[in-house]
Design a protein around this motif. Structure first.
Motif, PDB file in Angstrom:
ATOM      1  N   THR A  94     -22.972 -10.886 -41.759  1.00 58.62           N
ATOM      2  CA  THR A  94     -23.383 -11.518 -41.346  1.00 58.62           C
ATOM      3  C   THR A  94     -23.022 -12.993 -40.280  1.00 58.62           C
ATOM      4  O   THR A  94     -23.367 -13.833 -39.461  1.00 58.62           O
ATOM      5  CB  THR A  94     -25.145 -12.135 -41.960  1.00 58.62           C
ATOM      6  OG1 THR A  94     -24.394 -12.357 -42.612  1.00 58.62           O
ATOM      7  CG2 THR A  94     -26.493 -11.618 -41.652  1.00 58.62           C
ATOM      8  N   THR A  95     -21.825 -12.504 -40.547  1.00 56.90           N
ATOM      9  CA  THR A  95     -20.661 -13.833 -40.272  1.00 56.90           C
ATOM     10  C   THR A  95     -20.547 -13.529 -38.573  1.00 56.90           C
ATOM     11  O   THR A  95     -20.829 -11.899 -37.891  1.00 56.90           O
ATOM     12  CB  THR A  95     -19.832 -13.746 -40.855  1.00 56.90           C
ATOM     13  OG1 THR A  95     -19.553 -13.603 -42.504  1.00 56.90           O
ATOM     14  CG2 THR A  95     -18.576 -14.496 -40.250  1.00 56.90           C
ATOM     15  N   ASN A  96     -20.480 -14.760 -38.039  1.00 62.03           N
ATOM     16  CA  ASN A  96     -20.056 -13.769 -36.291  1.00 62.03           C
ATOM     17  C   ASN A  96     -18.749 -13.487 -36.630  1.00 62.03           C
ATOM     18  O   ASN A  96     -17.521 -14.390 -36.303  1.00 62.03           O
ATOM     19  CB  ASN A  96     -19.881 -15.034 -35.321  1.00 62.03           C
ATOM     20  CG  ASN A  96     -19.570 -15.473 -34.327  1.00 62.03           C
ATOM     21  OD1 ASN A  96     -19.979 -13.843 -33.530  1.00 62.03           O
ATOM     22  ND2 ASN A  96     -20.051 -16.496 -33.879  1.00 62.03           N
ATOM     23  N   LEU A  97     -18.691 -12.204 -36.556  1.00 57.15           N
ATOM     24  CA  LEU A  97     -17.811 -11.634 -36.058  1.00 57.15           C
ATOM     25  C   LEU A  97     -16.331 -12.155 -34.929  1.00 57.15           C
ATOM     26  O   LEU A  97     -15.432 -11.375 -34.727  1.00 57.15           O
ATOM     27  CB  LEU A  97     -17.492  -9.845 -36.341  1.00 57.15           C
ATOM     28  CG  LEU A  97     -18.042  -9.194 -37.457  1.00 57.15           C
ATOM     29  CD1 LEU A  97     -18.080  -8.672 -37.583  1.00 57.15           C
ATOM     30  CD2 LEU A  97     -17.123 -10.125 -39.032  1.00 57.15           C
ATOM     31  N   ASP A 103     -10.594 -14.904 -47.188  1.00 59.30           N
ATOM     32  CA  ASP A 103     -11.506 -16.436 -46.998  1.00 59.30           C
ATOM     33  C   ASP A 103     -13.182 -15.351 -47.050  1.00 59.30           C
ATOM     34  O   ASP A 103     -13.698 -16.777 -46.726  1.00 59.30           O
ATOM     35  CB  ASP A 103     -11.625 -17.096 -45.477  1.00 59.30           C
ATOM     36  CG  ASP A 103      -9.904 -17.805 -45.481  1.00 59.30           C
ATOM     37  OD1 ASP A 103      -9.287 -17.349 -46.933  1.00 59.30           O
ATOM     38  OD2 ASP A 103      -9.411 -17.815 -44.398  1.00 59.30           O
ATOM     39  N   GLY A 104     -13.882 -14.928 -47.333  1.00 63.02           N
ATOM     40  CA  GLY A 104     -14.585 -14.243 -47.458  1.00 63.02           C
ATOM     41  C   GLY A 104     -15.770 -13.920 -45.970  1.00 63.02           C
ATOM     42  O   GLY A 104     -15.294 -15.022 -45.087  1.00 63.02           O
ATOM     43  N   LEU A 105     -16.718 -12.853 -46.670  1.00 66.00           N
ATOM     44  CA  LEU A 105     -17.612 -12.495 -45.423  1.00 66.00           C
ATOM     45  C   LEU A 105     -18.276 -12.952 -45.559  1.00 66.00           C
ATOM     46  O   LEU A 105     -19.292 -12.299 -46.870  1.00 66.00           O
ATOM     47  CB  LEU A 105     -16.965 -11.255 -44.331  1.00 66.00           C
ATOM     48  CG  LEU A 105     -16.448 -11.060 -43.681  1.00 66.00           C
ATOM     49  CD1 LEU A 105     -15.953  -9.269 -43.315  1.00 66.00           C
ATOM     50  CD2 LEU A 105     -16.496 -12.025 -42.219  1.00 66.00           C
ATOM     51  N   GLN A 106     -19.761 -13.184 -44.811  1.00 63.52           N
ATOM     52  CA  GLN A 106     -20.907 -13.761 -45.254  1.00 63.52           C
ATOM     53  C   GLN A 106     -21.709 -12.039 -45.388  1.00 63.52           C
ATOM     54  O   GLN A 106     -21.827 -11.339 -44.066  1.00 63.52           O
ATOM     55  CB  GLN A 106     -21.865 -14.604 -44.397  1.00 63.52           C
ATOM     56  CG  GLN A 106     -23.459 -14.736 -44.820  1.00 63.52           C
ATOM     57  CD  GLN A 106     -23.694 -15.897 -44.253  1.00 63.52           C
ATOM     58  OE1 GLN A 106     -23.248 -17.072 -44.677  1.00 63.52           O
ATOM     59  NE2 GLN A 106     -24.213 -15.699 -43.275  1.00 63.52           N
ATOM     60  N   SER A 150     -31.113 -11.065 -49.425  1.00 64.06           N
ATOM     61  CA  SER A 150     -30.491 -11.964 -50.401  1.00 64.06           C
ATOM     62  C   SER A 150     -28.749 -12.344 -48.886  1.00 64.06           C
ATOM     63  O   SER A 150     -28.594 -10.939 -49.237  1.00 64.06           O
ATOM     64  CB  SER A 150     -29.885 -11.281 -51.292  1.00 64.06           C
ATOM     65  OG  SER A 150     -30.982 -11.255 -51.904  1.00 64.06           O
ATOM     66  N   THR A 151     -27.866 -13.401 -49.458  1.00 67.35           N
ATOM     67  CA  THR A 151     -27.029 -13.016 -48.975  1.00 67.35           C
ATOM     68  C   THR A 151     -26.130 -14.234 -49.651  1.00 67.35           C
ATOM     69  O   THR A 151     -25.953 -14.819 -50.835  1.00 67.35           O
ATOM     70  CB  THR A 151     -27.448 -14.899 -47.774  1.00 67.35           C
ATOM     71  OG1 THR A 151     -28.151 -14.422 -46.308  1.00 67.35           O
ATOM     72  CG2 THR A 151     -25.823 -14.551 -46.689  1.00 67.35           C
ATOM     73  N   VAL A 152     -24.313 -12.798 -49.636  1.00 68.92           N
ATOM     74  CA  VAL A 152     -23.389 -13.473 -50.824  1.00 68.92           C
ATOM     75  C   VAL A 152     -22.708 -13.366 -50.353  1.00 68.92           C
ATOM     76  O   VAL A 152     -22.198 -12.724 -48.608  1.00 68.92           O
ATOM     77  CB  VAL A 152     -23.430 -12.629 -51.844  1.00 68.92           C
ATOM     78  CG1 VAL A 152     -24.540 -12.527 -52.893  1.00 68.92           C
ATOM     79  CG2 VAL A 152     -23.451 -11.094 -51.406  1.00 68.92           C
ATOM     80  N   THR A 153     -21.569 -14.050 -50.225  1.00 60.47           N
ATOM     81  CA  THR A 153     -20.362 -14.260 -49.389  1.00 60.47           C
ATOM     82  C   THR A 153     -19.041 -13.578 -50.650  1.00 60.47           C
ATOM     83  O   THR A 153     -18.867 -13.580 -51.708  1.00 60.47           O
ATOM     84  CB  THR A 153     -19.505 -15.915 -49.230  1.00 60.47           C
ATOM     85  OG1 THR A 153     -20.470 -16.389 -48.463  1.00 60.47           O
ATOM     86  CG2 THR A 153     -18.459 -15.863 -48.559  1.00 60.47           C
ATOM     87  N   VAL A 154     -18.488 -12.440 -49.770  1.00 58.35           N
ATOM     88  CA  VAL A 154     -17.615 -11.389 -50.092  1.00 58.35           C
ATOM     89  C   VAL A 154     -15.738 -11.491 -50.212  1.00 58.35           C
ATOM     90  O   VAL A 154     -15.607 -11.592 -48.797  1.00 58.35           O
ATOM     91  CB  VAL A 154     -18.195  -9.776 -50.232  1.00 58.35           C
ATOM     92  CG1 VAL A 154     -19.278 -10.160 -50.700  1.00 58.35           C
ATOM     93  CG2 VAL A 154     -17.815  -9.551 -48.824  1.00 58.35           C
TER      94      VAL A 154
END
Length: 274
Positions: free
Chosen positions: A180-183, A224-227, A257-261
């Motif tokens: 859901t990060t703006n790619l 740096d992590g993606l949502q 649920s949302t996580v940053t990986v």
């Protein structure tokens, strides 16, 4: 008299020849590429295994396909990650970038010359001595192997309220993880024209709950992590009330649920149906 007739015939043939030559020259000029109206376009493909800043490591063996003005061309990137298309006619081009074990990117790029002047007097920058250049940096995200992350956990549901502990969700319950990060922020364009309408394929990953109520998802990630947002399909099941009486089947749902990986890491996330 015969000489006069012959002279007239020769003159007519000469004029017709000049006319044919002139028409042919005009036709050749119409199809000849016009400097300033053609463009050399380069696509630099990188793998999003690093951070949110632009990764300078090119992605080898990516296939870049471009369609513009009814013509389609494909180029495979070398070690530099670059695919270059020479002498493209100006226009809006559809581009597809794909590589093994990576997401696929589709986008549109406007290869028309930039405009000059005011809004009421804009003119195209055509210059007979000028060959235009444009380039786009695009990022593909790995969907397996290096650069991915793992999300795992348990999935429970209140199927027996007479028991103090929740039960596991039924085996086979489907879960979906989506970036859901703006790619679009991972792509960049320089030179004439502009890029718009970025659409990624392969940004969603599916899995199912196993017989022990556990799940594991492998998802794209960066340093740096993606949502990532996880959703679960609704399911129907019989259940038991507080008094221990069986009830008719009901529909059970789970909140997203949302996580940053982060690349190379494992995130634990338990999901609870209600």
């Amino acid at each position: 008299m015969k000489n006069n007739v012959l002279s007239l015939l020769l003159a007519g043939l000469f004029i017709a020849s000049l006319s044919f030559t002139s028409c042919k020259k005009e036709e050749e000029e119409e199809v000849e590429p016009i400097s300033g109206r053609t463009v050399n376009y380069t696509v630099l493909v990188v793998s999003g295994t690093g951070s949110s800043t632009k990764n300078v490591q090119g992605l080898e063996s990516a296939k870049v396909t471009i369609s513009v003005n009814g013509e389609t061309k494909s180029v495979t990137t070398g070690t530099s990650g670059q695919a270059t298309f020479q002498d493209l006619v100006s226009g809006v081009a559809a581009v597809t970038v794909e590589a093994e074990n990576h997401t696929t990117l589709n986008y549109l790029v406007d290869l028309y010359p930039n405009l000059t002047g005011t809004s009421s007097t804009d003119t195209l920058q055509y210059d007979a001595t000028w060959m235009r250049n444009a380039s786009t940096l695009v990022t593909l995200f790995p969907i397996s192997g290096e650069g991915t992350a793992t999300i795992k956990g348990s999935v429970t549901a209140p199927l027996d309220l007479s028991d103090t502990d929740d039960e596991y969700a039924p085996s086979g319950t489907k879960l979906t993880a989506t970036i859901t990060t703006n790619l679009a922020n991972f792509n960049d364009h320089t030179g004439d024209g502009k890029v718009f309408d970025f659409v990624y394929e392969g940004i969603s990953t599916n899995t199912t709950v196993d017989a022990t109520g556990k799940y594991t998802l492998t998802v794209p990630a960066i340093g740096d992590g993606l949502q990532i947002t996880i959703q679960g399909d609704d399911f129907e099941s019989a259940w038991t009330n507080f008094g221990g009486t069986a009830e008719d089947p009901d529909i059970f749902s789970v909140n997203t649920s949302t996580v940053t990986v982060v690349s190379g890491t494992t995130t634990y996330l338990d999901l609870s149906y209600f």
